[in-house]
Design a protein around this motif. Sequence first.
Motif, PDB file in Angstrom:
ATOM      1  N   SER A   7     -67.478  59.602 -18.905  1.00  0.00           N
ATOM      2  CA  SER A   7     -67.315  60.102 -19.851  1.00  0.00           C
ATOM      3  C   SER A   7     -67.201  58.585 -20.827  1.00  0.00           C
ATOM      4  CB  SER A   7     -66.512  61.674 -20.340  1.00  0.00           C
ATOM      5  OG  SER A   7     -66.308  61.498 -21.811  1.00  0.00           O
ATOM      6  N   ASP A   8     -67.268  59.013 -21.983  1.00  0.00           N
ATOM      7  CA  ASP A   8     -65.755  57.458 -22.595  1.00  0.00           C
ATOM      8  C   ASP A   8     -66.483  55.965 -22.415  1.00  0.00           C
ATOM      9  OD1 ASP A   8     -64.509  59.385 -25.110  1.00  0.00           O
ATOM     10  OD2 ASP A   8     -64.481  60.604 -22.886  1.00  0.00           O
ATOM     11  N   ILE A   9     -66.741  55.895 -22.091  1.00  0.00           N
ATOM     12  CA  ILE A   9     -67.697  54.554 -21.924  1.00  0.00           C
ATOM     13  C   ILE A   9     -66.981  54.082 -22.443  1.00  0.00           C
ATOM     14  CG2 ILE A   9     -69.405  52.674 -21.138  1.00  0.00           C
ATOM     15  CD1 ILE A   9     -70.621  56.103 -20.186  1.00  0.00           C
ATOM     16  N   HIS A  10     -67.915  54.087 -24.164  1.00  0.00           N
ATOM     17  CA  HIS A  10     -67.227  53.441 -25.825  1.00  0.00           C
ATOM     18  C   HIS A  10     -67.139  51.736 -25.139  1.00  0.00           C
ATOM     19  CE1 HIS A  10     -65.356  55.924 -27.553  1.00  0.00           C
ATOM     20  NE2 HIS A  10     -64.393  56.222 -27.036  1.00  0.00           N
ATOM     21  N   SER A  11     -68.822  51.557 -25.084  1.00  0.00           N
ATOM     22  CA  SER A  11     -69.016  49.596 -25.018  1.00  0.00           C
ATOM     23  C   SER A  11     -68.660  49.233 -24.026  1.00  0.00           C
ATOM     24  CB  SER A  11     -69.490  49.862 -26.470  1.00  0.00           C
ATOM     25  OG  SER A  11     -69.943  49.987 -27.525  1.00  0.00           O
ATOM     26  N   ASN A  12     -68.185  49.579 -23.282  1.00  0.00           N
ATOM     27  CA  ASN A  12     -67.661  48.593 -21.773  1.00  0.00           C
ATOM     28  C   ASN A  12     -68.570  48.489 -20.453  1.00  0.00           C
ATOM     29  OD1 ASN A  12     -65.886  47.162 -20.027  1.00  0.00           O
ATOM     30  ND2 ASN A  12     -64.048  48.745 -20.625  1.00  0.00           N
ATOM     31  N   SER A  13     -68.912  47.884 -20.698  1.00  0.00           N
ATOM     32  CA  SER A  13     -70.105  47.651 -19.721  1.00  0.00           C
ATOM     33  C   SER A  13     -69.795  47.067 -18.444  1.00  0.00           C
ATOM     34  CB  SER A  13     -71.360  46.723 -19.989  1.00  0.00           C
ATOM     35  OG  SER A  13     -72.409  46.461 -19.284  1.00  0.00           O
ATOM     36  N   ALA A  15     -66.978  47.616 -17.501  1.00  0.00           N
ATOM     37  CA  ALA A  15     -66.006  49.210 -16.715  1.00  0.00           C
ATOM     38  C   ALA A  15     -67.795  49.908 -15.805  1.00  0.00           C
ATOM     39  CB  ALA A  15     -65.657  49.884 -17.722  1.00  0.00           C
ATOM     40  N   LEU A  16     -68.420  49.450 -16.893  1.00  0.00           N
ATOM     41  CA  LEU A  16     -70.129  50.818 -16.396  1.00  0.00           C
ATOM     42  C   LEU A  16     -70.114  50.382 -14.880  1.00  0.00           C
ATOM     43  CD1 LEU A  16     -71.265  53.216 -17.317  1.00  0.00           C
ATOM     44  CD2 LEU A  16     -73.042  51.975 -18.414  1.00  0.00           C
ATOM     45  N   ILE A 168     -63.261  73.371 -14.764  1.00  0.00           N
ATOM     46  CA  ILE A 168     -63.534  72.590 -15.292  1.00  0.00           C
ATOM     47  C   ILE A 168     -62.759  71.668 -15.790  1.00  0.00           C
ATOM     48  CG2 ILE A 168     -61.838  72.348 -18.650  1.00  0.00           C
ATOM     49  CD1 ILE A 168     -62.285  75.256 -16.884  1.00  0.00           C
ATOM     50  N   VAL A 169     -63.702  70.039 -16.281  1.00  0.00           N
ATOM     51  CA  VAL A 169     -63.726  68.674 -15.529  1.00  0.00           C
ATOM     52  C   VAL A 169     -63.648  68.055 -16.298  1.00  0.00           C
ATOM     53  CG1 VAL A 169     -65.252  68.486 -14.410  1.00  0.00           C
ATOM     54  CG2 VAL A 169     -63.763  67.329 -13.736  1.00  0.00           C
ATOM     55  N   ASN A 170     -62.795  67.035 -16.543  1.00  0.00           N
ATOM     56  CA  ASN A 170     -62.826  65.964 -17.407  1.00  0.00           C
ATOM     57  C   ASN A 170     -62.208  64.597 -16.536  1.00  0.00           C
ATOM     58  OD1 ASN A 170     -62.628  64.038 -19.736  1.00  0.00           O
ATOM     59  ND2 ASN A 170     -61.573  64.873 -21.014  1.00  0.00           N
ATOM     60  N   PRO A 171     -63.467  63.792 -16.440  1.00  0.00           N
ATOM     61  CA  PRO A 171     -63.792  62.668 -15.495  1.00  0.00           C
ATOM     62  C   PRO A 171     -63.107  61.746 -16.585  1.00  0.00           C
ATOM     63  CG  PRO A 171     -65.857  62.790 -17.183  1.00  0.00           C
ATOM     64  CD  PRO A 171     -65.082  63.934 -16.997  1.00  0.00           C
ATOM     65  N   GLY A 172     -62.647  61.831 -17.169  1.00  0.00           N
ATOM     66  CA  GLY A 172     -61.683  60.528 -17.703  1.00  0.00           C
ATOM     67  C   GLY A 172     -62.742  59.825 -18.474  1.00  0.00           C
ATOM     68  N   SER A 173     -61.711  58.313 -18.627  1.00  0.00           N
ATOM     69  CA  SER A 173     -62.660  57.600 -19.560  1.00  0.00           C
ATOM     70  C   SER A 173     -62.941  56.275 -18.414  1.00  0.00           C
ATOM     71  CB  SER A 173     -61.956  57.667 -20.872  1.00  0.00           C
ATOM     72  OG  SER A 173     -62.496  56.228 -21.032  1.00  0.00           O
ATOM     73  N   VAL A 174     -64.475  56.095 -18.918  1.00  0.00           N
ATOM     74  CA  VAL A 174     -65.266  54.588 -17.830  1.00  0.00           C
ATOM     75  C   VAL A 174     -64.507  53.495 -18.559  1.00  0.00           C
ATOM     76  CG1 VAL A 174     -66.773  53.594 -17.316  1.00  0.00           C
ATOM     77  CG2 VAL A 174     -67.281  55.767 -17.539  1.00  0.00           C
ATOM     78  N   GLY A 175     -64.556  53.356 -19.866  1.00  0.00           N
ATOM     79  CA  GLY A 175     -64.108  52.384 -20.587  1.00  0.00           C
ATOM     80  C   GLY A 175     -63.174  52.132 -21.780  1.00  0.00           C
ATOM     81  N   GLN A 176     -61.903  52.656 -21.826  1.00  0.00           N
ATOM     82  CA  GLN A 176     -61.044  52.886 -22.386  1.00  0.00           C
ATOM     83  C   GLN A 176     -60.335  54.297 -22.114  1.00  0.00           C
ATOM     84  OE1 GLN A 176     -59.538  54.213 -26.619  1.00  0.00           O
ATOM     85  NE2 GLN A 176     -60.210  52.308 -27.002  1.00  0.00           N
ATOM     86  N   PRO A 177     -59.368  54.039 -20.422  1.00  0.00           N
ATOM     87  CA  PRO A 177     -57.928  55.047 -20.450  1.00  0.00           C
ATOM     88  C   PRO A 177     -57.407  54.748 -20.707  1.00  0.00           C
ATOM     89  CG  PRO A 177     -58.941  53.519 -17.971  1.00  0.00           C
ATOM     90  CD  PRO A 177     -59.570  53.165 -19.788  1.00  0.00           C
ATOM     91  N   ARG A 178     -56.732  56.699 -20.672  1.00  0.00           N
ATOM     92  CA  ARG A 178     -55.313  56.988 -21.895  1.00  0.00           C
ATOM     93  C   ARG A 178     -54.785  57.406 -21.019  1.00  0.00           C
ATOM     94  NH1 ARG A 178     -58.298  58.283 -27.505  1.00  0.00           N
ATOM     95  NH2 ARG A 178     -59.502  56.722 -28.072  1.00  0.00           N
ATOM     96  N   ASP A 179     -54.360  57.140 -19.923  1.00  0.00           N
ATOM     97  CA  ASP A 179     -53.107  58.036 -18.942  1.00  0.00           C
ATOM     98  C   ASP A 179     -52.134  57.207 -17.736  1.00  0.00           C
ATOM     99  OD1 ASP A 179     -54.784  56.714 -17.216  1.00  0.00           O
ATOM    100  OD2 ASP A 179     -56.304  58.825 -16.535  1.00  0.00           O
ATOM    101  N   GLY A 180     -52.646  55.421 -18.635  1.00  0.00           N
ATOM    102  CA  GLY A 180     -51.431  54.663 -17.676  1.00  0.00           C
ATOM    103  C   GLY A 180     -52.030  53.887 -16.880  1.00  0.00           C
ATOM    104  N   ASP A 181     -53.719  54.289 -16.295  1.00  0.00           N
ATOM    105  CA  ASP A 181     -53.821  54.017 -15.317  1.00  0.00           C
ATOM    106  C   ASP A 181     -55.287  53.143 -16.045  1.00  0.00           C
ATOM    107  OD1 ASP A 181     -55.210  52.605 -12.904  1.00  0.00           O
ATOM    108  OD2 ASP A 181     -55.551  54.740 -11.866  1.00  0.00           O
ATOM    109  N   ASN A 182     -55.226  51.875 -15.758  1.00  0.00           N
ATOM    110  CA  ASN A 182     -56.182  51.116 -16.519  1.00  0.00           C
ATOM    111  C   ASN A 182     -57.549  51.033 -15.611  1.00  0.00           C
ATOM    112  OD1 ASN A 182     -55.626  49.133 -14.359  1.00  0.00           O
ATOM    113  ND2 ASN A 182     -54.616  47.610 -15.786  1.00  0.00           N
ATOM    114  N   ARG A 183     -57.365  51.612 -14.733  1.00  0.00           N
ATOM    115  CA  ARG A 183     -58.816  51.904 -13.728  1.00  0.00           C
ATOM    116  C   ARG A 183     -59.808  52.440 -14.728  1.00  0.00           C
ATOM    117  NH1 ARG A 183     -57.019  52.811  -8.055  1.00  0.00           N
ATOM    118  NH2 ARG A 183     -55.914  54.582  -9.392  1.00  0.00           N
TER     119      ARG A 183
END
Length: 228
Positions: A7-13, A15-16, A168-183
């Motif tokens: 989810s939430d790739i946000h044009s971050n190729s 990272a994708l 219920i799962v949120n896989p987190g963000s591919v392109g702009q994580p917001r949980d303090g882990d930049n991976r």
Amino acid sequence: MRVGLVSDIHSNSPALDSVLEELERLEVDRILCAGDLLGYNAFPNKTLDQLIEYDVTSIRGNHDEAIVTETPSNFNIPAKRAVDWTRRQLSDDEKRYLRNLPNKRQMSIDGKNVVVAHGSPTNPVNQYVFEDDVTPQILDHWFSSKPDIVVLGHTHRQFEKSIGGVKIVNPGSVGQPRDGDNRSAFAIWNTEKDSIDLHRTEYNIEKTAGRTRAVLPRELGDRLSEGL
């Protein structure tokens, strides 16, 4: 069957790229995306090419919708600038691809009932659902007949929770994580084991950040290394 969840790739190729390499290594059979393919970063065309090449089953997120409709007034200034810039980069065919994506999917995978929404099943584009929001009461509000798994995005925060037989799962963000882990974040759903595994993978942050700073507000590139 092993199903990759992103989810939430946000044009971050870049990272994708890293996530797709990991999903190949982990031998997934298909990939689902819970929206926000584009926005925020500076590789929109390459990102769409990758998703189409890998036959990713996607839905439309709020940034995707803004790109093909109009920029919402409640977006902050960097987000607005990214949406407007991205809109100018896309071909008519790429805009049509985004426009044709549904904002929610309900499907059967390996005999399991699946719902994919960017926000929530009842407000699929805009509602934020965090882990603490997921309760038996909200499941009753969302569904009269409950699915086996619900895949969400939008918060850029990774979690997995099971309530009353519903995952219920949120896989987190591919392109702009917001949980303090930049991976980059993603998940794998094993339909045979009925299990969810949450994953993170490193990518070339500076490649994305440098290009994003060159054409978009600097803070969008800077935040990637912070994971915030």
